[in-house]
Every structure is written in structure tokens, then in C-alpha cells.
Write a protein that holds these residues in place. Structure first.
Motif, mmCIF file in Angstrom:
data_model
loop_
_atom_site.group_PDB
_atom_site.id
_atom_site.type_symbol
_atom_site.label_atom_id
_atom_site.label_comp_id
_atom_site.label_asym_id
_atom_site.label_seq_id
_atom_site.Cartn_x
_atom_site.Cartn_y
_atom_site.Cartn_z
ATOM 1 N N PRO A 296 11.615 -56.287 -46.016
ATOM 2 C CA PRO A 296 11.426 -55.910 -47.424
ATOM 3 C C PRO A 296 10.592 -56.898 -48.215
ATOM 4 C CG PRO A 296 13.699 -56.615 -46.999
ATOM 5 C CD PRO A 296 13.036 -56.475 -45.667
ATOM 6 N N GLU A 297 10.521 -58.156 -47.790
ATOM 7 C CA GLU A 297 9.724 -59.138 -48.530
ATOM 8 C C GLU A 297 8.244 -58.755 -48.577
ATOM 9 O OE1 GLU A 297 13.438 -61.272 -47.361
ATOM 10 O OE2 GLU A 297 12.074 -59.875 -46.359
ATOM 11 N N THR A 298 7.764 -58.008 -47.577
ATOM 12 C CA THR A 298 6.343 -57.646 -47.548
ATOM 13 C C THR A 298 6.104 -56.143 -47.481
ATOM 14 O OG1 THR A 298 5.986 -57.621 -45.145
ATOM 15 C CG2 THR A 298 5.977 -59.771 -46.229
ATOM 16 N N GLY A 299 7.161 -55.343 -47.325
ATOM 17 C CA GLY A 299 6.992 -53.898 -47.197
ATOM 18 C C GLY A 299 6.560 -53.452 -45.818
ATOM 19 N N THR B 30 15.069 -67.943 -43.493
ATOM 20 C CA THR B 30 14.468 -68.602 -44.648
ATOM 21 C C THR B 30 13.242 -67.825 -45.118
ATOM 22 O OG1 THR B 30 15.217 -70.740 -43.797
ATOM 23 C CG2 THR B 30 13.495 -70.760 -45.494
ATOM 24 N N GLY B 31 13.408 -67.111 -46.226
ATOM 25 C CA GLY B 31 12.293 -66.359 -46.791
ATOM 26 C C GLY B 31 12.058 -65.002 -46.158
ATOM 27 N N TRP B 32 12.926 -64.547 -45.277
ATOM 28 C CA TRP B 32 12.728 -63.243 -44.645
ATOM 29 C C TRP B 32 14.065 -62.540 -44.394
ATOM 30 C CZ3 TRP B 32 15.193 -62.842 -39.972
ATOM 31 C CH2 TRP B 32 15.394 -64.013 -39.236
ATOM 32 N N THR B 33 13.979 -61.215 -44.383
ATOM 33 C CA THR B 33 15.108 -60.337 -44.072
ATOM 34 C C THR B 33 14.603 -59.237 -43.158
ATOM 35 O OG1 THR B 33 15.941 -60.691 -46.327
ATOM 36 C CG2 THR B 33 16.919 -58.880 -45.062
ATOM 37 N N LEU B 34 15.345 -58.929 -42.108
ATOM 38 C CA LEU B 34 15.009 -57.806 -41.243
ATOM 39 C C LEU B 34 16.191 -56.843 -41.238
ATOM 40 C CD1 LEU B 34 13.257 -59.721 -38.337
ATOM 41 C CD2 LEU B 34 12.183 -58.036 -39.854
ATOM 42 N N THR B 35 15.916 -55.631 -41.681
ATOM 43 C CA THR B 35 16.958 -54.618 -41.852
ATOM 44 C C THR B 35 16.747 -53.485 -40.855
ATOM 45 O OG1 THR B 35 17.156 -55.145 -44.199
ATOM 46 C CG2 THR B 35 18.015 -53.007 -43.474
ATOM 47 N N ALA B 36 17.808 -53.121 -40.156
ATOM 48 C CA ALA B 36 17.733 -52.068 -39.147
ATOM 49 C C ALA B 36 17.542 -50.701 -39.798
ATOM 50 C CB ALA B 36 19.001 -52.069 -38.301
ATOM 51 N N VAL B 37 16.617 -49.927 -39.222
ATOM 52 C CA VAL B 37 16.391 -48.538 -39.619
ATOM 53 C C VAL B 37 16.550 -47.706 -38.352
ATOM 54 C CG1 VAL B 37 14.788 -46.889 -40.653
ATOM 55 C CG2 VAL B 37 14.774 -49.284 -41.415
ATOM 56 N N LEU C 60 22.934 -53.898 -34.235
ATOM 57 C CA LEU C 60 22.704 -53.704 -35.669
ATOM 58 C C LEU C 60 22.808 -52.220 -35.998
ATOM 59 C CD1 LEU C 60 19.728 -55.902 -36.961
ATOM 60 C CD2 LEU C 60 22.179 -56.251 -37.285
ATOM 61 N N ALA C 61 23.751 -51.866 -36.838
ATOM 62 C CA ALA C 61 23.852 -50.495 -37.319
ATOM 63 C C ALA C 61 22.804 -50.246 -38.400
ATOM 64 C CB ALA C 61 25.255 -50.237 -37.875
ATOM 65 N N ASP C 62 22.535 -48.989 -38.652
ATOM 66 C CA ASP C 62 21.557 -48.611 -39.670
ATOM 67 C C ASP C 62 21.896 -49.290 -40.998
ATOM 68 O OD1 ASP C 62 19.330 -46.984 -40.550
ATOM 69 O OD2 ASP C 62 20.779 -45.763 -41.628
ATOM 70 N N GLY C 63 20.931 -50.021 -41.551
ATOM 71 C CA GLY C 63 21.118 -50.697 -42.831
ATOM 72 C C GLY C 63 21.606 -52.128 -42.733
ATOM 73 N N GLU C 64 22.056 -52.579 -41.563
ATOM 74 C CA GLU C 64 22.479 -53.968 -41.403
ATOM 75 C C GLU C 64 21.262 -54.877 -41.272
ATOM 76 O OE1 GLU C 64 26.906 -54.104 -39.535
ATOM 77 O OE2 GLU C 64 25.266 -53.920 -38.074
ATOM 78 N N ARG D 59 4.916 -50.185 -46.679
ATOM 79 C CA ARG D 59 3.495 -50.420 -46.929
ATOM 80 C C ARG D 59 2.661 -50.304 -45.661
ATOM 81 N NH1 ARG D 59 0.538 -55.027 -46.130
ATOM 82 N NH2 ARG D 59 2.464 -56.129 -45.583
ATOM 83 N N ILE D 60 3.201 -50.790 -44.540
ATOM 84 C CA ILE D 60 2.442 -50.873 -43.297
ATOM 85 C C ILE D 60 3.431 -50.832 -42.133
ATOM 86 C CG2 ILE D 60 2.470 -53.425 -43.191
ATOM 87 C CD1 ILE D 60 -0.475 -53.256 -42.214
ATOM 88 N N TYR D 61 3.003 -50.253 -40.994
ATOM 89 C CA TYR D 61 3.808 -50.290 -39.777
ATOM 90 C C TYR D 61 3.140 -51.224 -38.776
ATOM 91 C CZ TYR D 61 6.134 -45.846 -41.110
ATOM 92 O OH TYR D 61 6.839 -44.852 -41.741
ATOM 93 N N TYR D 62 3.954 -52.043 -38.126
ATOM 94 C CA TYR D 62 3.508 -52.826 -36.983
ATOM 95 C C TYR D 62 4.218 -52.262 -35.750
ATOM 96 C CZ TYR D 62 1.733 -56.191 -40.416
ATOM 97 O OH TYR D 62 1.049 -56.790 -41.452
ATOM 98 N N PRO D 63 3.491 -51.525 -34.904
ATOM 99 C CA PRO D 63 4.120 -50.838 -33.786
ATOM 100 C C PRO D 63 4.227 -51.711 -32.539
ATOM 101 C CG PRO D 63 1.827 -50.224 -33.907
ATOM 102 C CD PRO D 63 2.066 -51.181 -35.062
ATOM 103 N N GLY D 64 4.950 -51.197 -31.548
ATOM 104 C CA GLY D 64 5.072 -51.904 -30.279
ATOM 105 C C GLY D 64 3.790 -51.927 -29.482
#
Length: 284
Positions: free
Chosen positions: A154-157, A132-139, A123-127, A196-201
């Protein structure tokens, strides 16, 4: 994290469930956190080390639902090896952080790396990956490793920050693959976001992410200042800087501290502020 039960799914918000792997250590805190995203169909972020109990816990929580993607923040052995067994069990593709090119692998790899990590898709940056109901975007957040990537929901920040930002500890940056200049630039990049919040490893969720990132930038700049002040008294090898910079450090973490100081020196050198001769570093 007051309690860190392994193998027990914890619902953090409607779209996010956390599972803790049984691999605590001075470098992993209570262990690696894997995240299941979604309700009807799922993504799994960082399935962790090779661990049968952790695999079984993830499969029990998946409970036969379709897994659209297994997402990897970076290819350290506490994050990516579990992807292979999970992919075999679910048929899901392994997606996310780039592998090393063969020419780079020998120069960059060390014992902490998953040497056979091979994603089906980078996944390149921004891909994005969409369910269903969720999106995960690479940063893209290189620095801890050259291929590190975080994932925004983005659905939850929420941002799944991997090892780039953790609430329990500062991130280890170990050359030659870790790069302090890239790490600082990636922190500045996160400062420009409004997650809004980070969930770390590893460790607790970060509920005031920009405040923490600002503090991490300040911490690294403080370390830079320490190094430059110490070198003002004359040239020193890396090892001679550690007692003044890490007076009460757990001895088990000294290799990481040495690597971090070296990463700072290499970055300062690239900026023309220090130089190296005969194994010692000096101000320019």
C-alpha cells in the motif's frame, strides 16, 4: 521485456528490487522474477526454483540486512522451492500461500508442484507482514492454483500478482487444482481494487492493471463463447475442440491449452450449460 539479465538486481522503485532467475521456458517466459521489498529490513517474494546462482544473487543483494519474511504466491516449482535455502541462510520464516492438506495432495499434485512446500505461517486474505517503511498485505486470488495469493504494497500502490495476472501471457488454469470459476472471480476482485501497478511472477510490469484485467475477463468470456458455439454442432471430446480454438499454437503449449479448455468446460458444467457423457462434452 527487452533485456532480461539474470542475477542482476534492478531497482524498480525505492522499495522494490527485482531479480530474474535463470529458468526461461515456454511456461515461464524469461524466467521467474523474485522481488526484494524494503531498504533497512526486507521481505523476499517468490525466491524461485532451486538454483545456486539465483540464491547467491539474492543473498548478495540482501547484503546481510535482516529478512523479515519470505513470501510465496503459490507452490509451483518455479516459485517456492528456493525458499528453503533462503530461509536456512537468513533465518527468515516462509509465509504466504497455504500448503495442501495431506488428503488433498495426492488428488491435486502434479509434476509442476513443489510437493514439500511447508510454510511457517499462512497469510489469510487481508493479513499483513510489516517491516520498516513497508507493508505487504495478502490478496487471495485462487484460480491458477487453489492457494494462489497476491501481495499488495500500500505504500506505493503496487501489487505483486504472481501468476494470476501477467502482461506477457494469459494465465494457465489446469484442473484439478486450477479452477476457472475461481480464476474469473479473482479477476473480478482485482477489478474492484485501485492498484497502481502490477509486478508479476513473469514478464514486464503491468502499468495499466485494470485495463489488462478487463481484457483478460473478456478473453475468457470469448473462450466460453467459442466452446459453446463449437458444441452447438454436436458433442465433442476436449481434444476435438483444440484445432478450432488454437490454430497456430506452439505445440509445446498444447497440454496447457487442453487443460484450459477442460477448466472452462468444468466451469460451464458447474453452471449447468454443458454436460459430459462417454468422454464427450455437449450443450445442455
Amino acid at each position: 521485456m527487452a533485456e532480461a539479465p539474470t542475477g542482476i538486481p534492478i531497482r524498480l522503485e525505492p522499495l522494490v528490487t527485482r531479480l530474474l532467475a535463470p529458468n526461461p521456458s515456454p511456461y515461464t517466459h524469461t524466467g521467474t522474477q523474485s522481488y526484494l521489498i524494503g531498504t533497512e529490513d526486507l521481505a523476499v517474494i517468490d525466491p524461485g526454483p532451486e538454483s545456486d546462482p539465483h540464491q547467491q544473487a539474492m543473498l548478495a543483494e540482501i547484503a546481510g540486512r535482516p529478512v523479515k519474511a519470505i513470501l510465496i504466491t503459490h507452490h509451483h516449482r518455479d516459485h517456492s522451492p528456493g525458499a528453503r535455502a533462503l530461509a536456512a541462510a537468513t533465518g527468515a520464516p516462509i509465509i504466504g500461500a497455504a500448503p495442501f492438506a495431506p488428503a488433498e495432495a495426492a488428488a491435486r499434485a502434479d509434476a509442476s508442484f513443489d510437493a514439500i512446500y511447508a510454510p511457517d505461517r499462512v497469510l489469510a486474505d487481508g493479513e499483513s507482514v510489516v517491516g520498516t517503511g513497508w507493508t505487504l498485505t495478502a490478496v487471495a486470488t485462487p484460480g491458477h492454483t487453489s492457494n494462489h495469493v497476491a501481495f499488495a504494497l500500500p505504500e506505493t500502490g503496487a501489487l505483486f500478482s504472481g501468476d494470476h495476472v501477467m502482461g506477457w501471457s494469459t494465465t494457465v488454469v489446469l484442473p484439478p487444482d486450477g479452477d476457472m470459476g475461481q480464476y474469473m472471480a479473482s479477476l473480478e476482485k482485482l477489478m474492484g481494487r485501485d492498484d497502481r501497478i502490477y509486478y508479476p511472477g513473469h514478464g514486464d510490469a503491468v502499468e495499466q492493471p485494470r485495463r489488462l484485467v478487463r481484457g483478460m475477463l473478456g478473453h475468457r468470456k470469448h473462450r466460453e463463447g467459442q466452446i459453446l458455439r463449437l458444441l452447438a454442432g454436436g458433442a465433442r471430446p476436449v481434444e476435438a475442440l483444440l484445432p478450432d480454438m488454437y490454430a497456430s499454437l506452439d505445440p509445446r503449449l498444447l497440454p496447457a491449452a487442453k487443460g484450459s479448455v477442460l477448466a472452462h468446460l468444468l466451469d460451464l458444467g458447474a453452471r449447468g450449460l454443458v454436460g459430459q457423457e462417454d468422454g464427450a462434452w455437449a450443450r445442455r
